[in-house]
Structures are given as structure tokens and as C-alpha cells.
Design a protein around this motif. Structure first.
Motif, PDB file in Angstrom:
ATOM      1  N   GLY A  15       0.780  -1.232   0.000  1.00 41.42           N
ATOM      2  CA  GLY A  15       0.000   0.000   0.000  1.00 41.42           C
ATOM      3  C   GLY A  15       0.810   1.280   0.000  1.00 41.42           C
ATOM      4  O   GLY A  15       0.247   2.371   0.051  1.00 41.42           O
ATOM      5  N   ALA A  24      -5.745   1.744  -1.160  1.00 44.98           N
ATOM      6  CA  ALA A  24      -5.871   2.050   0.264  1.00 44.98           C
ATOM      7  C   ALA A  24      -6.619   3.360   0.479  1.00 44.98           C
ATOM      8  O   ALA A  24      -7.527   3.451   1.324  1.00 44.98           O
ATOM      9  N   VAL A  36      -2.300  -0.051   5.957  1.00 43.93           N
ATOM     10  CA  VAL A  36      -1.411   0.109   4.809  1.00 43.93           C
ATOM     11  C   VAL A  36      -0.120  -0.642   5.116  1.00 43.93           C
ATOM     12  O   VAL A  36       0.658  -0.238   5.977  1.00 43.93           O
TER      13      VAL A  36
END
Length: 261
Positions: A15, A24, A36
Motif C-alpha cells: 500500500g 488504500a 497500509v
């Protein structure tokens, strides 16, 4: 449309940049609590900053997909903060461009662990909680190479294709538990990974990056590279309540690039 993911917990692998970051941020905009995860913690934190500035909630985690020992500890951290994972986005980095033949066994093993075994291990770890809640979304990002193998991306073509068989099999196993499992594959989306591959192709062929990019763009029916947001929007829908009847599928986001049906 209400995607019905408000207060759901999403874990987005990779992410910290590119497609993962876009996914995300988009899930957070829809109200999900977003974890994340990235091997680069600083990059993950930058994505989290964007989420939090917009009023979203989440956390950043350093996660090396090549180290399976991290799975249990990292999932435990997520569960302590947000409870179980409801939405899992399996998004791994790509291997170096190479022919499929003549590669060392150690190279195959390294990328099989980070691109395939890690995905399976993380999914297996979050599945019991999804089953308990009778709700879950498993979305695995691969590559257009699983449908039409891409020249000089031998490792990627072979390893990512194994995830297609895994995801389809998993979809049948967990469907009665309210869990869906789908593959999503990008065509040529404008990320640093695509720019890197264009540069490498230009170097191999002794051409300019601009020429390679122009040739690639001309092969896409829509006449342009896709935007990360377009990919993220598709993932967000697959993660949603309204997508509850989509499972075991391979969804292309490719601008019509793949010629086959």
C-alpha cells in the motif's frame, strides 16, 4: 452507491505506492479502516498521511512479504487495533524482467515465497475471522500476463498464474461463509512499475522510452494508459456489499488491451 464498507477493516498489501496506495486511499474514502502494509514503512506512512488528512482511519505497518514469520505478528497487531480483517487486498511487487528459461532455482524460490506463499499464508490467517463473521472479501491483484503471457516477464507470468488457480479453488471453498475471492488484473496502468518496465524494454531494444511508451499506448484500444484510480475504484467495488454475488472471477482493468475473450 453505498459500498457498505463503513467501519470494515481492510488490509492492503503493497500500500505504499502505485496501485496499492490508490486502493488504500479509495477504501478509506468509503469509510473502511485501512491497514497500509509495505516493505517500505516510510512509503506506507505517506499513504496513511493522505488517508488521515481526508478524515479517514488507518495504520501503517512494515511488512516484508518474503518473511513468512511476520504474518502472525502483523495480523495480531491489526486485530488488537481494529479487530479482524474483513477485506484483504493481496497486492505484491513484481519480479525483475527475465526470460522464463535459464533462471536459477534460488530466484524462483525467492519470488515464489514473496508473491505466492505470502498471499496464501496471509489469507489463511485471516479466513477464520471472516468465517466467524460470515463476511469477507479476498481480492488478489495479478497481471494481464496471466491471460496473455508478456514477453520477458517469465517469472511474473508463471508465478502469478498459480494464484489464479488458487483463488478460483478458494472461492468455492468459502462461498457459503459469505466470503468472496476474486482476481483483478491490470493492463498498462500508469505506475512506477510500468515506467520501469518501459525503461527496461527501451534499454534492451536500443530505443527511446518515449518510442516504447508510444508503441505500447497504440496497442491499447482506449489509446492511453489507465489511471491508478480507475483500478482502485474497481477493487473498491469488489470489496463492497453490492458485489456479494461476484466470486471466483478474473476481472480485467486493461482498456481492452487483452485481445482474447
Amino acid at each position: 452507491m453505498d459500498l457498505q464498507v463503513n467501519e470494515r477493516t481492510a488490509l492492503v498489501m503493497g500500500g505504499g505506492g502505485g496501485l496499492g496506495s490508490a486502493i488504500a486511499i479509495t477504501l478509506a474514502q468509503e469509510g473502511a479502516n485501512v491497514v497500509v502494509a509495505d516493505i517500505d514503512l516510510e512509503a506506507a506512512q505517506k499513504t496513511l498521511e493522505v488517508i488521515e488528512r481526508a478524515g479517514g482511519k488507518g495504520m501503517a505497518l512494515a511488512w516484508d512479504l518474503g518473511d513468512l514469520a511476520q504474518v502472525e505478528d502483523n495480523i495480531a497487531v491489526i486485530e488488537a487495533r481494529f479487530g479482524g480483517v474483513d477485506i484483504l487486498v493481496n497486492n505484491t511487487g513484481g519480479p525483475p524482467p527475465t526470460p522464463v528459461s535459464g533462471q536459477a532455482a534460488a530466484l524462483w524460490q525467492k519470488h515464489f515465497q514473496s508473491m505466492v506463499l505470502s498471499v496464501i499464508a496471509i489469507t489463511d490467517r485471516v479466513l477464520p475471522g471472516m468465517r466467524d463473521r460470515q463476511w469477507g472479501r479476498i481480492i488478489t491483484s495479478t497481471s494481464s500476463g496471466v491471460v496473455a503471457p508478456i514477453p520477458n516477464l517469465g517469472l511474473s507470468n508463471a508465478l502469478r498464474l498459480s494464484l489464479v488457480g488458487w483463488s478460483k479453488t478458494l472461492a468455492r471453498e468459502v462461498a457459503r461463509d459469505g466470503i468472496t475471492s476474486n482476481i483483478i488484473l491490470p493492463g498498462r496502468i500508469a505506475t512506477e512499475r510500468i515506467r520501469f518496465l518501459d525503461r527496461k524494454k527501451a534499454e534492451r531494444e536500443g530505443r527511446s522510452v518515449e518510442e516504447v511508451s508510444r508503441e505500447s499506448t497504440e496497442s491499447i484500444p482506449l489509446g492511453r494508459y489507465g489511471e491508478p484510480q480507475e483500478y482502485a475504484d474497481t477493487v473498491a467495488f469488489l470489496a463492497s456489499g453490492p458485489a456479494s454475488y461476484i466470486t471466483g472471477s478474473v476481472i480485467r482493468v486493461d482498456g481492452g488491451l487483452i485481445a482474447s475473450i
